[in-house]
Write an enzyme that holds these catalytic residues in place. Structure first.
Site, PDB file in Angstrom:
ATOM      1  CB  THR A 194      -3.781 -13.921  -3.598  1.00 33.60           C
ATOM      2  OG1 THR A 194      -3.594 -12.977  -2.531  1.00 33.60           O
ATOM      3  CG2 THR A 194      -4.172 -13.188  -4.857  1.00 33.60           C
ATOM      4  CG  ASP A 209       0.449  -7.930   3.271  1.00 30.86           C
ATOM      5  OD1 ASP A 209       0.008  -8.122   4.425  1.00 30.86           O
ATOM      6  OD2 ASP A 209      -0.285  -7.625   2.319  1.00 30.86           O
ATOM      7  CG  ASP A 267      -1.429 -12.809   0.619  1.00 28.78           C
ATOM      8  OD1 ASP A 267      -1.691 -13.399  -0.451  1.00 28.78           O
ATOM      9  OD2 ASP A 267      -1.846 -11.668   0.883  1.00 28.78           O
ATOM     10  CB  VAL A 283      -2.854   5.715   3.469  1.00 35.79           C
ATOM     11  CG1 VAL A 283      -2.056   6.663   2.580  1.00 35.79           C
ATOM     12  CG2 VAL A 283      -4.320   5.783   3.109  1.00 35.79           C
ATOM     13  CG  ASN A 340       1.892  -9.340  -0.232  1.00 35.84           C
ATOM     14  OD1 ASN A 340       1.510  -8.177  -0.320  1.00 35.84           O
ATOM     15  ND2 ASN A 340       1.076 -10.351  -0.001  1.00 35.84           N
TER      16      ASN A 340
HETATM   17  N1  LIG Z   1       8.136  -0.301   3.252  1.00 33.93           N
HETATM   18  C1  LIG Z   1       7.633   0.229   2.140  1.00 33.93           C
HETATM   19  N2  LIG Z   1       8.402   0.989   1.341  1.00 33.93           N
HETATM   20  C2  LIG Z   1       7.905   1.520   0.205  1.00 33.93           C
HETATM   21  N3  LIG Z   1       6.649   1.344  -0.215  1.00 33.93           N
HETATM   22  C3  LIG Z   1       5.828   0.602   0.533  1.00 33.93           C
HETATM   23  C4  LIG Z   1       6.270   0.013   1.759  1.00 33.93           C
HETATM   24  N4  LIG Z   1       5.243  -0.690   2.285  1.00 33.93           N
HETATM   25  C5  LIG Z   1       4.230  -0.538   1.450  1.00 33.93           C
HETATM   26  N5  LIG Z   1       4.554   0.227   0.388  1.00 33.93           N
HETATM   27  C6  LIG Z   1       3.705   0.618  -0.738  1.00 33.93           C
HETATM   28  O1  LIG Z   1       2.403   0.869  -0.272  1.00 33.93           O
HETATM   29  C7  LIG Z   1       1.464   0.026  -0.898  1.00 33.93           C
HETATM   30  C8  LIG Z   1       0.433  -0.426   0.091  1.00 33.93           C
HETATM   31  O2  LIG Z   1       1.076  -1.175   1.092  1.00 33.93           O
HETATM   32  P1  LIG Z   1       0.333  -2.243   1.939  1.00 33.93           P
HETATM   33  O3  LIG Z   1       1.295  -3.050   2.723  1.00 33.93           O
HETATM   34  O4  LIG Z   1      -0.767  -1.581   2.686  1.00 33.93           O
HETATM   35  O5  LIG Z   1      -0.203  -2.989   0.705  1.00 33.93           O
HETATM   36  P2  LIG Z   1      -1.196  -4.160   0.564  1.00 33.93           P
HETATM   37  O6  LIG Z   1      -0.491  -5.384   0.972  1.00 33.93           O
HETATM   38  O7  LIG Z   1      -1.701  -4.117  -0.832  1.00 33.93           O
HETATM   39  O8  LIG Z   1      -2.317  -3.744   1.560  1.00 33.93           O
HETATM   40  P3  LIG Z   1      -3.164  -4.644   2.453  1.00 33.93           P
HETATM   41  O9  LIG Z   1      -2.207  -5.413   3.301  1.00 33.93           O
HETATM   42  O10 LIG Z   1      -3.998  -3.661   3.215  1.00 33.93           O
HETATM   43  O11 LIG Z   1      -3.911  -5.489   1.485  1.00 33.93           O
HETATM   44  C9  LIG Z   1       2.260  -1.124  -1.461  1.00 33.93           C
HETATM   45  O12 LIG Z   1       1.661  -1.536  -2.631  1.00 33.93           O
HETATM   46  C10 LIG Z   1       3.638  -0.542  -1.704  1.00 33.93           C
HETATM   47  O13 LIG Z   1       3.730  -0.054  -3.014  1.00 33.93           O
END
Ligand SMILES: Nc1ncnc2c1ncn2[C@@H]1O[C@H](COP(=O)(O)OP(=O)(O)OP(=O)(O)O)[C@@H](O)[C@H]1O
Length: 456
Positions: A191, A172, A154, A38, A159
């Site tokens: 992906t 990511d 990825d 989260v 990302n």
């Molecule tokens: N530095 C950030 N600033 C603003 N929003 C962010 C940031 N990092 C992530 N988010 C938001 O949070 C969401 C989830 O981030 P996360 O990096 O966990 O995504 P994910 O790559 O889909 O997850 P996972 O790596 O678990 O598959 C993202 O889709 C993005 O919208």
């Protein structure tokens, strides 16, 4: 902003389990949710500065101790890579980290404008100018990591985050890897729509060499194509066809969406989506492509200006240029206020061929499909580019596999079944370990999603 009831699913870790984090930061609203995490806005108490904290639960009931160790190991690997990338303008900065026995906190710089993917769903397609800016920033980030021997694996619009000024931040690094000298990789991960042919080939044929950093440049090509046209180059409702198209590098600049796009971006894409990785442009070569040359004049530094010879003033030439500029302005204004008539027949039979209608139709389509790709557990970003609901797709895929069994090669069938059976996951992918989810719920999520990340 107050934490609402809607967010009760995303409980904050208990204060006793994350004392150090709470001592320094105040967590705020949820910004997004990944498969394993989260992400919340948070404020650093001492400075008042805002950040985004990614909170990962490594204590799911079904997660064994061994898996929890693997997750922790994978996150630490990601942290190391993020540290290696520190200081680049277009790579997300990791500000702080905390680890307790049950949670890992990664504090990142905040990207208020969210994902490039969401931006794309709002605007449908990007202009060549906007694409140039975004692609230059992305390729500069890729050149930087490749220089350090890091492969991302990825790259995709989900990302790529956007800051307040819509500058990109590559994020990511969950699948990233630091390559040893001469190393090649053989894991099938990434992906599906963005996978390079050589990544698919390693899991289809035994005698194939592994792959290297070139796979990122293939994904860069897929992203660029998607930004300009609003749809990915290799997508097909039937996954086996999509895999074939990728392996053969079969895509086209179809009409009408590519009609108004100039040749340089098409040329760059065609030099990135090259099946043979050795013939594909590297990040550094891509930055030298004519597509990126147009704006270079604007980025000349004052010191460079001193070395640029000053052109002698020529009154006749200047006057001529001024006249042309005025005439052009009148023509453009005329076209804007008195556009050429469009026949009713054209609108009736082929509304999509008229640019304005095309924008409206695309806009409506994205509005309809966008709700399927909202963030959350059921997120299914691939559905954005689909025309059938996901569950139908699953049925269609199954019946298709039966119909085609005689015709399709065994290799493709094996590969496709690998791609659609993420339960075969073996390697520490933190994304598997969703917060407090049952095994059957997790399976359901994977079955619904083509966009599942896999690592076999
Ligand atoms: N530095 C950030 N600033 C603003 N929003 C962010 C940031 N990092 C992530 N988010 C938001 O949070 C969401 C989830 O981030 P996360 O990096 O966990 O995504 P994910 O790559 O889909 O997850 P996972 O790596 O678990 O598959 C993202 O889709 C993005 O919208």
């Amino acid at each position: 902003m107050a934490i609402t009831d809607m967010e009760e699913d995303y409980d904050l870790p208990d204060a006793s389990l994350a004392k150090e984090f709470y001592a320094k930061y105040e967590p705020k609203e949820v910004l997004g949710k990944g498969i394993s995490s989260v992400v919340r806005r948070c404020i650093e108490k001492q400075t008042g500065q805002e950040y985004a904290v990614k909170i990962m639960d490594v204590t799911e009931e079904t997660t064994s101790d061994v898996q929890a160790d693997e997750v922790t190991y994978a996150v630490k690997k990601e942290i190391n890579i993020l540290k290696m990338c520190a200081g680049h303008h277009h790579i997300i900065a990791l500000h702080d980290t905390f680890e307790s026995s049950t949670f890992i906190f990664l504090v990142f710089e905040l990207c208020r404008k969210g994902e490039l993917f969401d931006y794309l769903t709002q605007v449908v397609t990007l202009s060549e100018k906007r694409t140039r800016t975004i692609m230059r920033q992305l390729i500069e980030a890729v050149a930087f990591i490749h220089d350090k021997g890091i492969i991302h694996r990825d790259l995709k619009p989900e990302n790529i985050l956007l800051d307040d000024n819509l500058n990109i931040m590559l994020s990511d690094f969950g699948f990233a890897h630091v390559m040893a000298q001469g190393e090649t990789l053989t894991d099938l991960c990434g992906t599906p729509g963005y996978l390079a042919p050589e990544v698919l080939a390693v899991s289809m044929y035994e005698q194939v060499d592994g792959y290297g950093c070139e796979v990122d440049m293939w994904a860069v090509g897929v992203i660029m194509y998607t930004l300009l046209s609003g749809h990915p180059p290799f997508w097909h409702r039937k996954q086996m066809y999509m895999l074939r198209a990728i392996m053969e590098g079969k895509y086209k600049f179809g009409s009408p969406e590519w009609d108004d796009i100039s040749d340089p971006p098409k040329d760059l894409i065609s030099k990135l989506l090259v099946v043979n990785p050795k013939k594909r442009l590297t990040a550094k070569q891509a930055l030298e492509h004519p597509f990126f040359k147009r704006e270079d004049v604007l980025s000349i530094s004052p010191s460079m200006l001193q070395t640029v010879p000053v052109k002698e003033f020529n009154a006749k030439r200047t006057f001529k240029v001024a006249i042309i500029a005025v005439l052009t302005t009148f023509r453009i204004r005329n076209l804007h206020f008195n556009p050429p008539p469009i026949s009713i027949d054209t609108i009736k039979h082929d509304p999509y061929s008229v640019k304005n209608f095309r924008k409206i139709i695309d806009g409506c389509a994205f509005k309809v499909y966008a709700h399927w790709v909202k963030k959350g557990e059921e997120q299914n970003r691939a559905a954005l580019f689909e025309i059938t609901p996901k569950m139908d797709l699953k049925v269609a895929q199954n019946s298709h596999s039966q119909e085609q069994e005689g015709n399709d090669s065994k290799d493709y069938q094996n590969l496709e079944s690998n791609l659609s059976q993420p339960e075969l996951l073996q390697v520490p992918d933190p994304r598997q370990y969703k917060n407090r989810r049952t095994e059957s719920e997790r399976r359901n999520i994977y079955q619904k999603s083509d966009d599942v990340k896999f690592f076999l």
